[in-house]
Structure formats: structure tokens, C-alpha cells
Design an enzyme around this catalytic site. Structure first.
Site, PDB file in Angstrom:
ATOM      1  N   ARG A  70       0.833  -1.211   0.000  1.00  0.00           N
ATOM      2  CA  ARG A  70       0.000   0.000   0.000  1.00  0.00           C
ATOM      3  C   ARG A  70       0.871   1.267   0.000  1.00  0.00           C
ATOM      4  O   ARG A  70       0.481   2.276  -0.590  1.00  0.00           O
ATOM      5  CB  ARG A  70      -0.916   0.021   1.227  1.00  0.00           C
ATOM      6  CG  ARG A  70      -2.153  -0.822   1.057  1.00  0.00           C
ATOM      7  CD  ARG A  70      -3.001  -0.744   2.311  1.00  0.00           C
ATOM      8  NE  ARG A  70      -4.298  -1.370   2.113  1.00  0.00           N
ATOM      9  CZ  ARG A  70      -5.157  -1.589   3.085  1.00  0.00           C
ATOM     10  NH1 ARG A  70      -4.866  -1.245   4.323  1.00  0.00           N
ATOM     11  NH2 ARG A  70      -6.329  -2.155   2.833  1.00  0.00           N
ATOM     12  N   LYS A 124     -12.809  -8.847   9.450  1.00  0.00           N
ATOM     13  CA  LYS A 124     -13.675  -7.705   9.769  1.00  0.00           C
ATOM     14  C   LYS A 124     -15.154  -8.030   9.525  1.00  0.00           C
ATOM     15  O   LYS A 124     -15.765  -7.567   8.564  1.00  0.00           O
ATOM     16  CB  LYS A 124     -13.234  -6.489   8.969  1.00  0.00           C
ATOM     17  CG  LYS A 124     -11.893  -5.975   9.448  1.00  0.00           C
ATOM     18  CD  LYS A 124     -11.378  -4.882   8.572  1.00  0.00           C
ATOM     19  CE  LYS A 124     -10.023  -4.405   9.077  1.00  0.00           C
ATOM     20  NZ  LYS A 124      -9.266  -3.712   8.048  1.00  0.00           N
ATOM     21  N   GLY A 175      -5.662  -5.269   2.606  1.00  0.00           N
ATOM     22  CA  GLY A 175      -4.321  -5.007   3.134  1.00  0.00           C
ATOM     23  C   GLY A 175      -3.576  -6.272   3.512  1.00  0.00           C
ATOM     24  O   GLY A 175      -2.363  -6.364   3.323  1.00  0.00           O
ATOM     25  N   GLY A 210     -12.462  -4.176   2.423  1.00  0.00           N
ATOM     26  CA  GLY A 210     -13.862  -3.796   2.611  1.00  0.00           C
ATOM     27  C   GLY A 210     -14.305  -2.731   1.608  1.00  0.00           C
ATOM     28  O   GLY A 210     -15.421  -2.772   1.085  1.00  0.00           O
TER      29      GLY A 210
HETATM   30  P1  ADP Z   1      -7.885  -7.915   4.454  1.00  0.00           P
HETATM   31  O1  ADP Z   1      -6.862  -6.965   5.032  1.00  0.00           O
HETATM   32  O2  ADP Z   1      -7.273  -8.807   3.400  1.00  0.00           O
HETATM   33  O3  ADP Z   1      -9.109  -7.189   3.995  1.00  0.00           O
HETATM   34  P2  ADP Z   1      -8.933  -8.494   7.096  1.00  0.00           P
HETATM   35  O4  ADP Z   1      -8.266  -7.266   7.603  1.00  0.00           O
HETATM   36  O5  ADP Z   1     -10.402  -8.554   7.129  1.00  0.00           O
HETATM   37  O6  ADP Z   1      -8.374  -8.873   5.647  1.00  0.00           O
HETATM   38  O7  ADP Z   1      -8.458  -9.758   7.960  1.00  0.00           O
HETATM   39  C1  ADP Z   1      -7.116 -10.133   8.076  1.00  0.00           C
HETATM   40  C2  ADP Z   1      -6.883 -10.799   9.398  1.00  0.00           C
HETATM   41  O8  ADP Z   1      -7.710 -11.946   9.521  1.00  0.00           O
HETATM   42  C3  ADP Z   1      -5.443 -11.282   9.562  1.00  0.00           C
HETATM   43  O9  ADP Z   1      -4.848 -10.622  10.654  1.00  0.00           O
HETATM   44  C4  ADP Z   1      -5.595 -12.770   9.804  1.00  0.00           C
HETATM   45  O10 ADP Z   1      -4.718 -13.265  10.762  1.00  0.00           O
HETATM   46  C5  ADP Z   1      -7.014 -12.873  10.312  1.00  0.00           C
HETATM   47  N1  ADP Z   1      -7.537 -14.240  10.231  1.00  0.00           N
HETATM   48  C6  ADP Z   1      -7.891 -14.956   9.151  1.00  0.00           C
HETATM   49  N2  ADP Z   1      -8.300 -16.190   9.476  1.00  0.00           N
HETATM   50  C7  ADP Z   1      -8.188 -16.286  10.829  1.00  0.00           C
HETATM   51  C8  ADP Z   1      -8.452 -17.301  11.780  1.00  0.00           C
HETATM   52  N3  ADP Z   1      -8.920 -18.500  11.436  1.00  0.00           N
HETATM   53  N4  ADP Z   1      -8.221 -17.010  13.091  1.00  0.00           N
HETATM   54  C9  ADP Z   1      -7.762 -15.796  13.460  1.00  0.00           C
HETATM   55  N5  ADP Z   1      -7.479 -14.807  12.620  1.00  0.00           N
HETATM   56  C10 ADP Z   1      -7.699 -15.031  11.308  1.00  0.00           C
HETATM   57  C1  3PG Z   2      -9.558  -0.029   7.158  1.00  0.00           C
HETATM   58  O1  3PG Z   2      -9.075   0.101   8.257  1.00  0.00           O
HETATM   59  O2  3PG Z   2     -10.747  -0.217   6.986  1.00  0.00           O
HETATM   60  C2  3PG Z   2      -8.691   0.094   5.951  1.00  0.00           C
HETATM   61  O3  3PG Z   2      -7.355   0.382   6.209  1.00  0.00           O
HETATM   62  C3  3PG Z   2      -8.888  -1.070   5.104  1.00  0.00           C
HETATM   63  O4  3PG Z   2      -8.175  -2.151   5.580  1.00  0.00           O
HETATM   64  P1  3PG Z   2      -8.576  -3.653   5.215  1.00  0.00           P
HETATM   65  O5  3PG Z   2      -8.040  -3.913   3.880  1.00  0.00           O
HETATM   66  O6  3PG Z   2      -7.871  -4.418   6.288  1.00  0.00           O
HETATM   67  O7  3PG Z   2     -10.077  -3.738   5.265  1.00  0.00           O
HETATM   68 MG    MG Z   3      -6.652  -6.086   6.959  1.00  0.00          MG
END
Ligand code: ADP
Ligand code: 3PG
Ligand code: MG
Length: 351
Positions: free
Chosen positions: A35, A168, A310, A333
Site C-alpha cells: 500500500r 472484519k 491489506g 472492505g
Molecule cells: P484484508 O486486510 O485482506 O481485507 P482483514 O483485515 O479482514 O483482511 O483480515 C485479516 C486478518 O484476519 C489477519 O490478521 C488474519 O490473521 C485474520 N484471520 C484470518 N483467518 C483467521 C483465523 N482462522 N483465526 C484468526 N485470525 C484469522
Molecule cells: C480499514 O481500516 O478499513 C482500511 O485500512 C482497510 O483495511 P482492510 O483492507 O484491512 O479492510
Molecule cells: Mg486487513
């Protein structure tokens, strides 16, 4: 949206640039700077024209983390003087979108640039508040995101596989209701899966759950929903592949299991469009096998693929697979929200 390309006479102007440097951090070090790198062309462009750049970002959910590791990482890339404000979520006015706070921030600059597409689904002061008081523009990566994602909205292909992981729950679950209509198959993994399994009455031991009272019963009944059939659990100090119904009360679900990976691979073969957000396991802590295998399967498929978030981009960077997908989005998101609704609060604020 106005592009920064058209900015003229900005020498010595103070430009507030909202970036999303909410990057994965471990032991006070930036694990992945995808990022940060994506925001560099905008920052360098403004600096080259003589502007004074002031960067605004958050890090983590609560605003308790310091931006210091990010500042150290940024130093590698930016040689000129630059200001990076401390974690903006430290100030309650940010998440409340307090107009007084937004105005105070706006008064420190002459122009506002949004280069944080990935946080533009949030109605926060630094996203939608500041542009009320300053001439406002979209950064290069922001434009790139809108251009690529709007093409997907216009020409959505089928069969369409939507994969949702990560953590999330409260941000993403309202969107899954939309995707269950838009997509042909919806596969759920990550920590979000734990909430699904719990709602279905399975034992999930000490796994991470959200526990929000959001009603997912209609999603659970939908035939498009595909859930893993097995998982990797941490049992004491060892990792074991178990069927969903075999998880014990002392165990922690870390990842999807072998059979589930095969199951998703079958759906990947059938699909013409794949959209994926959120890692399928706790990838920082040994639960990275499912995410890596599925990324490789999509990289080798002919389907159009949009992957974002992220955390998941940090796995993509590690595997050096970025070029294998149709588009890798900085947004998680935000990307889901944009694809489902065609706009975002942060886009409207620039119009
Ligand atoms: P992204 O950034 O790709 O949008 P999120 O921020 O929603 O994804 O979620 C990422 C987090 O989800 C990571 O810190 C990861 O460790 C956690 N995660 C995924 N699967 C599990 C699990 N089974 N138990 C605990 N944490 C998890
Ligand atoms: C947030 O905090 O919502 C943003 O930085 C997006 O992060 P995410 O990719 O973990 O949803
Ligand atoms: Mg994330």
C-alpha cells in the site's frame, strides 16, 4: 472526481494527502509495504511540483498504534522532506467525523488529495470531512482503483465465484448479503468462517469470533454458500487437519483444510470471474497454506480475477504473484463495498 494531473501552481502549497498506510506490522516492523508503494507516484508527483506534502493515515483499528514503523519504511522511498501525521484514529473526531475536527485539519493545508481508496468506505473526518473545506482531488492509485473496478461492475462475468476471508465481520457481513445475490458461488473462510460455524452449532473451541448479533440465518440457508469441510486447528503446539465436526473445545481454527482447498479449486476451474478479499487463515501464525494454495490456483486459471485487502496483498507480494491477477486492489472492505454499490462515501466527497 478531479485528477491531480490538472493541478497547477502548487509550488509551496500545503497538500494534505489522505493515504492508507494501514499495513500489516509484526514486532514493530512493516511486514509488507504494497500500500505504501502504491501511494508513491502521487507523493512524488506533488513534491516534484514543489508542494509541501502532509500525509494523513491510520494504523490498526483503535488508533493506539504509532506510525513510527511506517515512517521508517517510508524513508527508504522518499528522500525529500515530508510530514507524516501520527495515527489519525488517535483523535476521536476522526471516526466520529466531527466537523470541528475536519475543519481544524483542513486549516493546516491548502489542498486535499485522497489517495486512500481502501478506506473510502468509511465516513471518517479525513475521508469525507476535510473535502468539505478544501479544493479536493483524487490521487493516481485512487483513480486506478475506480477505473479497474468500474469495468468489473459493467461487465460482470458468470459463473462468478466470491471468496470471503479475513476478520472484519461487521464491515463485511452486510456486504455478503449483496454478494449472495450477485455471485454464483460464495466461499467463506478466515475468522469469519468461525462465526458461521458457531451459528450452525459446531464446536469451534477457542477460535477467534466476532460475536456480533448480526443475523446470518438467511445466508446460512442459501444454496450458493459453500463452507469448508475441514480445517487446520492448533491443538496444543501442533497443527492438525480435522473435519469441521471434529474440532475440540481446546483447539483454535487457524486455516481451511486439505479437502476444502480441493473443493475451492474445483469452483475456480468452473468460474469466469473470481473476486476475493481476506486471507483464509491466520496467515501470520502458520495458517497460510490455504491462502497460498488458492492464490496459486487462481494465478494459473483463465478466470478474470480481482483480489484485494491489506492483508491478502501481503501474501500476494510474498509469493510475487501480483502480475498473475487481472487486478490487485489496495482495498478490502472498500473494494467489496464499491463493487456492490457502485460508489463510496470517499468518492462522493470528491465529486
Ligand atoms: P484484508 O486486510 O485482506 O481485507 P482483514 O483485515 O479482514 O483482511 O483480515 C485479516 C486478518 O484476519 C489477519 O490478521 C488474519 O490473521 C485474520 N484471520 C484470518 N483467518 C483467521 C483465523 N482462522 N483465526 C484468526 N485470525 C484469522
Ligand atoms: C480499514 O481500516 O478499513 C482500511 O485500512 C482497510 O483495511 P482492510 O483492507 O484491512 O479492510
Ligand atoms: Mg486487513
Amino acid at each position: 472526481m478531479k485528477s491531480i494531473k490538472n493541478l497547477k501552481n502548487i509550488k509551496d502549497k500545503k497538500i494534505l494527502v489522505r493515504v492508507d498506510f494501514n499495513v500489516p506490522i509484526k514486532n514493530k516492523k512493516v511486514l509488507d509495504d504494497f500500500r505504501i508503494k502504491k501511494a508513491l507516484p502521487t507523493i512524488k508527483f506533488l513534491q516534484k511540483k514543489g508542494a509541501k506534502v502532509i500525509l494523513i493515515s491510520h494504523l490498526g483499528k483503535e488508533g493506539t498504534e504509532s506510525m513510527k514503523p511506517v515512517a521508517l519504511c517510508l524513508k527508504k522511498y522518499i528522500k525529500k522532506n515530508i510530514t507524516l501525521l501520527e495515527n489519525i484514529r488517535k483523535y476521536p473526531g476522526e471516526e466520529k467525523n466531527d466537523p470541528k475536527f475536519a475543519k481544524e485539519l483542513a486549516e493546516t493545508g491548502d489542498i486535499y488529495v485522497n489517495e486512500a481508496f481502501s478506506v473510502s468506505h468509511r465516513e471518517h473526518a479525513s475521508v469525507v470531512g476535510i473535502p468539505k473545506y478544501l479544493p479536493s482531488y483524487a490521487g493516481f492509485q485512487f483513480e486506478e482503483e475506480v477505473k479497474n473496478l468500474s469495468n468489473v461492475v459493467k461487465n460482470s462475468k458468470h459463473p462468478f465465484l466470491f471468496i470471503l476471508g479475513g476478520a472484519k465481520f461487521s464491515t463485511k457481513i452486510p456486504l455478503i448479503k449483496k454478494y449472495i445475490k450477485l455471485a454464483d458461488y460464495v466461499f467463506v473462510g478466515g475468522a469469519i468462517l468461525n462465526d458461521f460455524l458457531k451459528a450452525k452449532g459446531y464446536e469451534i473451541g477457542k477460535s477467534l469470533v466476532d460475536n456480533s448479533d448480526y443475523d446470518i440465518s438467511s445466508i446460512l440457508k442459501d444454496k450458493k454458500l459453500i463452507l469448508p469441510v475441514d480445517v487446520i486447528v492448533k491443538s496444543g503446539n501442533i497443527l492438525v487437519n480435522k473435519k469441521i465436526e471434529e474440532v475440540d473445545k481446546n483447539e483454535i481454527i487457524l486455516d481451511i483444510g486439505k479437502e476444502s482447498i480441493k473443493l475451492v479449486e474445483e469452483y475456480i476451474k468452473k468460474s469466469k470471474l473470481i473476486l476475493w478479499n481476506g486471507p483464509l487463515g491466520k496467515y501470520e501464525d502458520g495458517g497460510d497454506v490455504g491462502t497460498k494454495k488458492i492464490l496459486k490456483a487462481i494465478a494459473n486459471s483463465k478466470a478474470e480475477s480481482i483480489i484485494g485487502g491489506g492483508d491478502i496483498v501481503s501474501v500476494i507480494s510474498k509469493l510475487k504473484l501480483e502480475k498473475k491477477f487481472s487486478f490487485v486492489s489496495t482495498g478490502g472492505g472498500a473494494t467489496l463495498d464499491y463493487l456492490a454499490n457502485g460508489t463510496l462515501p470517499g468518492i462522493k466527497a470528491l465529486e
